[in-house]
Scaffold this motif. Structure first.
Motif, PDB file in Angstrom:
ATOM      1  N   UNK A 117      36.707 -18.879  35.719  1.00 21.88           N
ATOM      2  CA  UNK A 117      37.254 -17.822  36.561  1.00 21.88           C
ATOM      3  C   UNK A 117      36.341 -16.594  36.555  1.00 21.88           C
ATOM      4  N   UNK A 118      35.059 -16.820  36.839  1.00 20.80           N
ATOM      5  CA  UNK A 118      34.049 -15.756  36.794  1.00 20.80           C
ATOM      6  C   UNK A 118      33.996 -15.132  35.408  1.00 20.80           C
ATOM      7  N   UNK A 119      34.206 -15.968  34.387  1.00 23.73           N
ATOM      8  CA  UNK A 119      34.144 -15.513  32.993  1.00 23.73           C
ATOM      9  C   UNK A 119      32.765 -15.788  32.393  1.00 23.73           C
ATOM     10  N   UNK A 120      32.255 -16.991  32.627  1.00 24.26           N
ATOM     11  CA  UNK A 120      30.914 -17.358  32.152  1.00 24.26           C
ATOM     12  C   UNK A 120      29.956 -17.477  33.337  1.00 24.26           C
ATOM     13  N   UNK A 121      30.388 -18.128  34.401  1.00 25.19           N
ATOM     14  CA  UNK A 121      29.591 -18.207  35.623  1.00 25.19           C
ATOM     15  C   UNK A 121      29.792 -16.931  36.428  1.00 25.19           C
ATOM     16  N   UNK A 122      28.852 -16.629  37.298  1.00 30.26           N
ATOM     17  CA  UNK A 122      29.028 -15.546  38.251  1.00 30.26           C
ATOM     18  C   UNK A 122      28.383 -15.954  39.567  1.00 30.26           C
ATOM     19  N   UNK A 123      28.317 -15.028  40.500  1.00 30.34           N
ATOM     20  CA  UNK A 123      27.831 -15.381  41.829  1.00 30.34           C
ATOM     21  C   UNK A 123      26.330 -15.651  41.870  1.00 30.34           C
ATOM     22  N   UNK A 124      25.644 -15.424  40.764  1.00 31.68           N
ATOM     23  CA  UNK A 124      24.218 -15.759  40.729  1.00 31.68           C
ATOM     24  C   UNK A 124      24.000 -17.259  40.672  1.00 31.68           C
ATOM     25  N   UNK A 125      24.909 -17.974  40.019  1.00 32.71           N
ATOM     26  CA  UNK A 125      24.815 -19.431  39.926  1.00 32.71           C
ATOM     27  C   UNK A 125      26.229 -19.982  40.130  1.00 32.71           C
ATOM     28  N   UNK A 126      26.405 -20.803  41.158  1.00 33.21           N
ATOM     29  CA  UNK A 126      27.722 -21.362  41.460  1.00 33.21           C
ATOM     30  C   UNK A 126      27.600 -22.878  41.540  1.00 33.21           C
ATOM     31  N   UNK A 127      27.687 -23.582  40.403  1.00 32.64           N
ATOM     32  CA  UNK A 127      27.587 -25.038  40.443  1.00 32.64           C
ATOM     33  C   UNK A 127      28.856 -25.664  41.003  1.00 32.64           C
ATOM     34  N   UNK A 128      28.709 -26.641  41.879  1.00 34.79           N
ATOM     35  CA  UNK A 128      29.880 -27.342  42.408  1.00 34.79           C
ATOM     36  C   UNK A 128      30.527 -28.196  41.323  1.00 34.79           C
ATOM     37  N   UNK A 129      29.713 -28.979  40.619  1.00 33.23           N
ATOM     38  CA  UNK A 129      30.169 -29.776  39.484  1.00 33.23           C
ATOM     39  C   UNK A 129      29.219 -29.528  38.319  1.00 33.23           C
ATOM     40  N   UNK A 185      40.133 -19.480  29.901  1.00 29.66           N
ATOM     41  CA  UNK A 185      41.501 -19.990  29.808  1.00 29.66           C
ATOM     42  C   UNK A 185      41.707 -21.275  30.590  1.00 29.66           C
ATOM     43  N   UNK A 186      40.861 -21.513  31.600  1.00 23.23           N
ATOM     44  CA  UNK A 186      40.988 -22.747  32.349  1.00 23.23           C
ATOM     45  C   UNK A 186      40.907 -23.977  31.470  1.00 23.23           C
ATOM     46  N   UNK A 187      40.159 -23.868  30.371  1.00 21.10           N
ATOM     47  CA  UNK A 187      40.016 -24.974  29.422  1.00 21.10           C
ATOM     48  C   UNK A 187      40.861 -24.789  28.172  1.00 21.10           C
ATOM     49  N   UNK A 188      40.969 -23.565  27.666  1.00 21.77           N
ATOM     50  CA  UNK A 188      41.657 -23.384  26.384  1.00 21.77           C
ATOM     51  C   UNK A 188      43.175 -23.432  26.517  1.00 21.77           C
ATOM     52  N   UNK A 189      43.734 -22.970  27.651  1.00 20.20           N
ATOM     53  CA  UNK A 189      45.191 -23.015  27.791  1.00 20.20           C
ATOM     54  C   UNK A 189      45.718 -24.452  27.792  1.00 20.20           C
ATOM     55  N   UNK A 190      45.127 -25.393  28.545  1.00 17.42           N
ATOM     56  CA  UNK A 190      45.605 -26.773  28.431  1.00 17.42           C
ATOM     57  C   UNK A 190      45.520 -27.322  27.001  1.00 17.42           C
ATOM     58  N   UNK A 191      44.459 -26.993  26.271  1.00 14.79           N
ATOM     59  CA  UNK A 191      44.379 -27.451  24.880  1.00 14.79           C
ATOM     60  C   UNK A 191      45.536 -26.891  24.067  1.00 14.79           C
ATOM     61  N   UNK A 192      45.876 -25.625  24.276  1.00  8.07           N
ATOM     62  CA  UNK A 192      46.992 -25.024  23.553  1.00  8.07           C
ATOM     63  C   UNK A 192      48.314 -25.670  23.946  1.00  8.07           C
ATOM     64  N   UNK A 193      48.485 -25.986  25.225  1.00  5.88           N
ATOM     65  CA  UNK A 193      49.739 -26.586  25.670  1.00  5.88           C
ATOM     66  C   UNK A 193      49.938 -27.979  25.077  1.00  5.88           C
ATOM     67  N   UNK A 194      48.862 -28.734  24.877  1.00  7.44           N
ATOM     68  CA  UNK A 194      48.976 -30.100  24.353  1.00  7.44           C
ATOM     69  C   UNK A 194      48.921 -30.155  22.828  1.00  7.44           C
ATOM     70  N   UNK A 195      48.210 -29.215  22.211  1.00 10.02           N
ATOM     71  CA  UNK A 195      47.940 -29.326  20.775  1.00 10.02           C
ATOM     72  C   UNK A 195      48.466 -28.160  19.949  1.00 10.02           C
ATOM     73  N   UNK A 196      49.011 -27.130  20.577  1.00  6.85           N
ATOM     74  CA  UNK A 196      49.552 -26.016  19.815  1.00  6.85           C
ATOM     75  C   UNK A 196      48.471 -25.107  19.260  1.00  6.85           C
ATOM     76  N   UNK A 197      48.619 -24.748  17.985  1.00  9.00           N
ATOM     77  CA  UNK A 197      47.710 -23.793  17.345  1.00  9.00           C
ATOM     78  C   UNK A 197      47.071 -24.390  16.087  1.00  9.00           C
ATOM     79  N   UNK A 198      46.272 -25.435  16.229  1.00 17.22           N
ATOM     80  CA  UNK A 198      45.619 -26.024  15.059  1.00 17.22           C
ATOM     81  C   UNK A 198      44.451 -25.166  14.587  1.00 17.22           C
ATOM     82  N   UNK A 199      44.036 -25.361  13.355  1.00 20.62           N
ATOM     83  CA  UNK A 199      42.837 -24.676  12.869  1.00 20.62           C
ATOM     84  C   UNK A 199      41.588 -25.235  13.532  1.00 20.62           C
ATOM     85  N   UNK A 200      41.675 -26.505  13.963  1.00 23.03           N
ATOM     86  CA  UNK A 200      40.574 -27.161  14.653  1.00 23.03           C
ATOM     87  C   UNK A 200      41.185 -28.069  15.705  1.00 23.03           C
TER      88      UNK A 200
END
Length: 280
Positions: free
Chosen positions: A59-71, A125-140
């Motif tokens: 969500x424009x967190x790591x990527x920006x408009x300088x590089x926009x990879x489709x996949x 959050x696009x990646x970390x929220x699904x991990x939290x929803x499926x796995x909760x709050x593990x140390x790893x």
């Protein structure tokens, strides 16, 4: 050989990450949302996937408009957590599976998909929220994760047909990997929501559930939904749902639905969640 054993679809609303981090999963507002994931959390404990190919958008967190990879695919050993304006989420860093990731990248490129490869990547959050929803709050996190980023932030975005096709190619790539691995593929984002403009707050329960019905079907009509229909019926951010089609394309023609959940609202977003397994 490696095998894709299941597909998971889930919204990745950032507010859900806040709820997890602040221990609000059982309060009156968030409780109905999180209860829809109870089944999946117990199921994941039993399934014990070795690797998750996690399809998400930055969500424009790591990527920006300088590089926009489709996949884009993350082929590194580890992936850090983005600071999205209030500090990185207090979650474990993400451990990758470089051997499988590079194998998938090579297979996709040889199948004529033009991939961007990231060896260094922070995830939001696009990646970390699904991990939290499926796995909760593990140390790893309990499995390795291969980030698979899709541009659904700025036009042009890939068509549903192209997303389905790359899902099919990911299935082929995984099944040609010689190591015995239990692999899941998750498609994330959506469902209906718009964050700005006169239609901000748009939610479409009927269309969202039709989309879930189509994912469960053994035909592939869902891959041909045009962009304009997503925008008209589900809002400007509803286009994220094309990422679910990568997951569905990797499932094969027929699927069995193990679990399904839908809830309105979470913030100004509809929450959708589905768990499928191949039935071919």
């Amino acid at each position: 050989m490696a095998k894709i054993t299941a597909g998971v679809g889930s919204s990745h609303v950032p507010l859900l990450g806040v709820a997890v981090d602040q221990g609000k999963e059982k309060d009156d507002y968030f409780g109905p949302i999180f209860r829809g994931y109870d089944w999946t959390r117990e199921w994941e404990k039993a399934e014990k996937p070795d690797v998750v190919v996690l399809v998400y958008n930055d969500h424009a967190s790591y990527f920006d408009m300088n590089i926009v990879p489709t996949f884009a695919i993350g082929c590194g050993e580890r992936f850090g957590i983005c600071d999205e304006g209030w500090g990185p989420r207090p979650v474990p860093e993400v451990e990758g599976h470089p051997d499988l990731a590079w194998h998938i990248a090579q297979s996709l490129i040889l199948d004529d998909f033009d991939m961007t490869i990231f060896n260094k990547l922070d995830v939001d959050h696009g990646l970390t929220v699904p991990l939290s929803m499926m796995f909760g709050q593990p140390e790893k996190w309990p499995c390795k994760v291969i980030p698979f980023a899709v541009n659904v932030v700025t036009y042009p975005v890939p068509s549903g047909n192209r997303c389905w096709a790359i899902g099919e190619a990911i299935k082929k790539a995984v099944e040609s990997f010689p190591e015995d691995l239990n692999v899941q593929i998750w498609g994330t984002g959506g469902m209906s929501h718009q964050l700005q403009g006169p239609r901000a707050g748009l939610l479409n329960r009927e269309w969202d559930n039709k989309f879930l019905d189509m994912l469960e079907s053994d035909n592939d009509d869902v891959r041909h939904i045009p962009h304009i229909e997503y925008l008209r019926e589900t809002g400007s951010e509803g286009i994220e749902m094309v990422m679910w089609l990568i997951m569905r394309g990797a499932m094969g023609k027929k699927v069995k639905t193990l679990h399904r959940h839908y809830h309105i609202p979470c913030s100004n977003t509809a929450i959708g969640h589905i768990v499928l397994e191949p039935a071919d």
